[in-house]
Design an enzyme around this catalytic site. Structure first.
Site, PDB file in Angstrom:
ATOM      1  N   LYS A 161       3.887  45.142  87.731  1.00  0.00           N
ATOM      2  CA  LYS A 161       4.835  44.681  86.774  1.00  0.00           C
ATOM      3  C   LYS A 161       4.359  43.345  86.197  1.00  0.00           C
ATOM      4  O   LYS A 161       3.915  42.757  86.845  1.00  0.00           O
ATOM      5  CB  LYS A 161       6.203  44.574  87.114  1.00  0.00           C
ATOM      6  CG  LYS A 161       6.827  45.940  87.705  1.00  0.00           C
ATOM      7  CD  LYS A 161       8.459  45.709  87.608  1.00  0.00           C
ATOM      8  CE  LYS A 161       8.859  47.324  87.729  1.00  0.00           C
ATOM      9  NZ  LYS A 161      10.446  47.223  87.834  1.00  0.00           N
ATOM     10  N   GLY A 167      10.792  46.650  79.240  1.00  0.00           N
ATOM     11  CA  GLY A 167      10.636  47.935  78.388  1.00  0.00           C
ATOM     12  C   GLY A 167       9.477  48.576  78.883  1.00  0.00           C
ATOM     13  O   GLY A 167       8.896  49.601  78.134  1.00  0.00           O
ATOM     14  N   GLY A 168       9.025  48.159  79.980  1.00  0.00           N
ATOM     15  CA  GLY A 168       7.924  49.147  80.728  1.00  0.00           C
ATOM     16  C   GLY A 168       6.589  48.597  80.314  1.00  0.00           C
ATOM     17  O   GLY A 168       5.565  49.086  80.682  1.00  0.00           O
ATOM     18  N   LYS A 240      15.800  54.469  75.388  1.00  0.00           N
ATOM     19  CA  LYS A 240      17.241  55.192  75.790  1.00  0.00           C
ATOM     20  C   LYS A 240      17.390  56.262  74.560  1.00  0.00           C
ATOM     21  O   LYS A 240      17.155  55.729  73.501  1.00  0.00           O
ATOM     22  CB  LYS A 240      18.416  54.215  76.153  1.00  0.00           C
ATOM     23  CG  LYS A 240      18.156  53.300  77.269  1.00  0.00           C
ATOM     24  CD  LYS A 240      19.207  52.252  77.444  1.00  0.00           C
ATOM     25  CE  LYS A 240      18.615  51.437  78.697  1.00  0.00           C
ATOM     26  NZ  LYS A 240      19.427  50.084  78.323  1.00  0.00           N
ATOM     27  N   GLU A 278      20.981  44.926  84.833  1.00  0.00           N
ATOM     28  CA  GLU A 278      20.293  46.396  85.120  1.00  0.00           C
ATOM     29  C   GLU A 278      19.998  46.696  86.423  1.00  0.00           C
ATOM     30  O   GLU A 278      19.408  45.692  87.185  1.00  0.00           O
ATOM     31  CB  GLU A 278      19.083  46.439  84.344  1.00  0.00           C
ATOM     32  CG  GLU A 278      19.106  46.595  82.914  1.00  0.00           C
ATOM     33  CD  GLU A 278      17.485  47.065  82.355  1.00  0.00           C
ATOM     34  OE1 GLU A 278      17.494  46.961  81.110  1.00  0.00           O
ATOM     35  OE2 GLU A 278      16.744  47.293  83.233  1.00  0.00           O
ATOM     36  N   ARG A 295      21.681  39.911  75.711  1.00  0.00           N
ATOM     37  CA  ARG A 295      21.969  40.459  74.504  1.00  0.00           C
ATOM     38  C   ARG A 295      23.029  41.360  74.046  1.00  0.00           C
ATOM     39  O   ARG A 295      23.536  42.056  75.494  1.00  0.00           O
ATOM     40  CB  ARG A 295      20.622  40.971  73.558  1.00  0.00           C
ATOM     41  CG  ARG A 295      20.321  42.230  74.247  1.00  0.00           C
ATOM     42  CD  ARG A 295      19.314  42.862  73.608  1.00  0.00           C
ATOM     43  NE  ARG A 295      19.011  44.330  74.043  1.00  0.00           N
ATOM     44  CZ  ARG A 295      18.228  44.476  75.272  1.00  0.00           C
ATOM     45  NH1 ARG A 295      17.525  43.483  75.830  1.00  0.00           N
ATOM     46  NH2 ARG A 295      17.982  45.735  75.772  1.00  0.00           N
ATOM     47  N   VAL A 298      22.352  48.017  72.514  1.00  0.00           N
ATOM     48  CA  VAL A 298      22.805  49.051  71.483  1.00  0.00           C
ATOM     49  C   VAL A 298      23.792  50.066  72.010  1.00  0.00           C
ATOM     50  O   VAL A 298      24.820  50.330  71.326  1.00  0.00           O
ATOM     51  CB  VAL A 298      21.396  50.033  71.425  1.00  0.00           C
ATOM     52  CG1 VAL A 298      21.622  51.216  70.719  1.00  0.00           C
ATOM     53  CG2 VAL A 298      20.145  49.284  71.024  1.00  0.00           C
TER      54      VAL A 298
END
Ligand code: MV4
Length: 507
Positions: A161, A167-168, A240, A278, A295, A298
């Protein structure tokens, strides 16, 4: 509302700019929009009290240009800037610039942003605070030997990582010693080009995890509360596509434990304003801190619908210095909410972006239905930005009622002129694994890898809608011709024709 801002600039576009403007309106705060040349007719521009042009469409020359945004705030006398999500929302340099220029950044302070943006530092902070993290390296390394030793100690599969990541990006799964060095090199290259930082580290790979995140609010006076979870496992390539609350994977005990852990994580990070913790949840019910999203997200509406708390209003109040009036024991989850993200993409063409003019729009409405949209009929969806068009969010008493309400609302949602993901979403919520609440992050890859190949139903629906729209909108078509003498009244609108199609008539 004394002491609250008189005017806020919204440094964003689309549905999230509209969402923030609506909160400003309710609070009696003036809203300043900014827009690029591609967005001159956009709904967020029409809805705002004032709007400032940023110039050319590319984001780097418009919504990402800190100098232009700050100048627009100065020129209009805005006291605070709401960044929405994406663009400058998690940019510590922008938050710092606002701080030094005497503008209030509606989000966390720049030092909290810096800490949570550095994943290795965040992991170290969480370890110290007793927040469970994924087993793995505690710092970045340049030594292939160190990586190999760590990988063997953790046991394959492992994950490379990027420390600056999210975001991968820069992420690689490694199955054994053989693939390790190549994965490190690939991860470094990707991280370097995405973040300008090639630091990578290793974590144990959690297989087929769920992604469960907790919403947190933290004021500037030391009060931190969580607003429960969102289940976000239904993703496609780290994008997502559907979120819900509560998560079908949690029981009351695990929910309490994860909520308390999320609050502890944010306190340890010195976090303020709204943010999300998360977690990955493994098959045996163990959970691990993954990262902080600094933040408004969405998917925030699902939390708003189950808790009844307006997150944007809370962000604005906290940023103005007001103490949180919520106590943890006042926050409860009631009923069930599901959100579907409607993107301007063609699911049958590998989710290719689909820009162009919206020639017809019918928004779904009804009890428990919310449609957060940044589009309007006649608006030309630009190619330059994130392809999200709207979010359809439903609330009902329980999960199955919400699922059925979503199915009906998706069918009622008519967007013509461009391809959207609405039909695909209808199939997702209808899938037996989703119905059973069993979907993990592997769900879309397992069941929808080649959606639409040989699909007939969705094509028939779109054709019926297009034909009806054409008939209704063309001069002398049924919309123009009210039933006169000797004329049979025919379908005047695309949805009456859709009803006929549904009943089994010819498309
Ligand atoms: C993981 C993981 C399994 N094990 N880390 C994907 C994006 C980034 N935020 C973290 N991600 C993952 N990290 C370990 N150690 C699996 C994922 C992952 C994932 C996570 C959340 C939601 C969807 C996902 C889809 C694929 C992989």
């Amino acid at each position: 509302m004394d002491g609250i801002f008189r005017k806020i600039l919204i440094a964003n576009r689309g549905e999230i700019a509209v969402r923030v403007i609506k909160a400003c309106r309710e609070m009696g705060i003036g809203a300043v929009a900014v827009f690029s040349d591609a967005d001159a007719d956009a709904p967020h521009v029409r809805l705002a009290d004032e709007a400032v042009s940023l110039g050319p469409p590319p984001a780097a020359e418009s919504y990402l240009d800190m100098g232009k945004i700050v100048a627009a705030a100065r020129a209009t006398g805005a006291e605070a800037i709401h960044p929405g999500y994406g663009f400058l929302a998690e940019n510590a340099a922008f938050a710092r610039r606002c701080e030094t220029e005497g503008l209030v950044f509606i989000g966390p302070g720049s030092s909290a942003l810096e800490l949570v943006g550095d994943k290795v530092r965040a992991r170290q902070t969480m370890d110290k605070a007793g927040v469970p993290t994924v087993p793995g390296m505690k710092s970045c390394s340049a030594s292939a030997e160190e990586f190999r030793a760590a990988a063997r100690a953790l046991g394959y599969p492992v994950m490379v990582k990027a420390s600056a990541g999210g975001g991968g990006k820069g992420m690689r799964i490694v199955a054994g010693d053989d693939g390790l060095e190549a994965a490190i090199e690939a991860g470094r290259r990707e991280a370097k080009s995405a973040f300008g930082d090639d630091s990578v580290y290793l974590e144990k790979c959690i297989e087929e995890p769920r992604h469960v995140e907790f919403q947190v609010l933290a004021d500037n006076h030391g009060r931190t509360v969580h607003l429960f979870e969102r289940e976000c496992s239904i993703q496609r390539r780290h994008q997502k596509i559907l979120e819900e609350s509560p998560s079908p994977a949690l029981d009351a005990g695990l929910r309490r434990e994860m909520g308390e852990t999320a609050v502890r994580a944010m306190r340890a990070a010195g976090y303020n304003n709204a943010g999300t913790v998360e977690f990955l949840l493994d098959k045996s019910g163990r959970f691990y801190f993954l990262e902080v999203n600094a933040r408004l997200q969405v998917e925030h509406p699902v939390t708003e619908l189950v808790t009844g708390i307006d997150l944007v209003r809370q962000q604005i109040l906290m940023a103005s210095g007001a103490p949180l009036e919520l106590r943890q024991e006042d926050v409860a989850q009631r009923g069930h909410a599901i959100e579907c993200r409607i993107y301007a993409e063609d699911p049958k063409a590998g989710f290719l972006p689909s820009a162009g003019r919206i020639v017809f729009l019918r928004e779904p409405k009804g009890p428990g239905i919310r449609f957060d949209s940044g589009i309007a009929e006649g608006f030309n969806v630009p190619v330059f930005y994130d392809p999200i068009l709207a979010k359809l969010i439903v609330w009902a008493e329980d999960r199955e009622a919400a699922r059925r309400r979503m199915a009906a609302a998706l069918e009622d949602c008519v967007i013509l002129g461009i391809h959207t993901t609405a039909g695909f979403l209808g199939d997702v919520i209808d899938h037996p694994e989703f119905r059973a609440g069993r979907a993990t992050t592997a769900f879309i890859g397992q069941h929808f890898a080649s959606w639409g190949a040989g699909e007939g139903e969705e094509d028939r629906r779109r054709l019926a809608l297009a034909a009806a729209a054409f008939e209704a909108l063309s001069p002398g078509g049924s919309a123009a011709g009210a039933a006169g003498p000797g004329r049979r009244r025919v379908a005047a609108t695309p949805w009456t024709t859709l009803g006929r199609w549904r009943a089994g008539g010819e498309p």
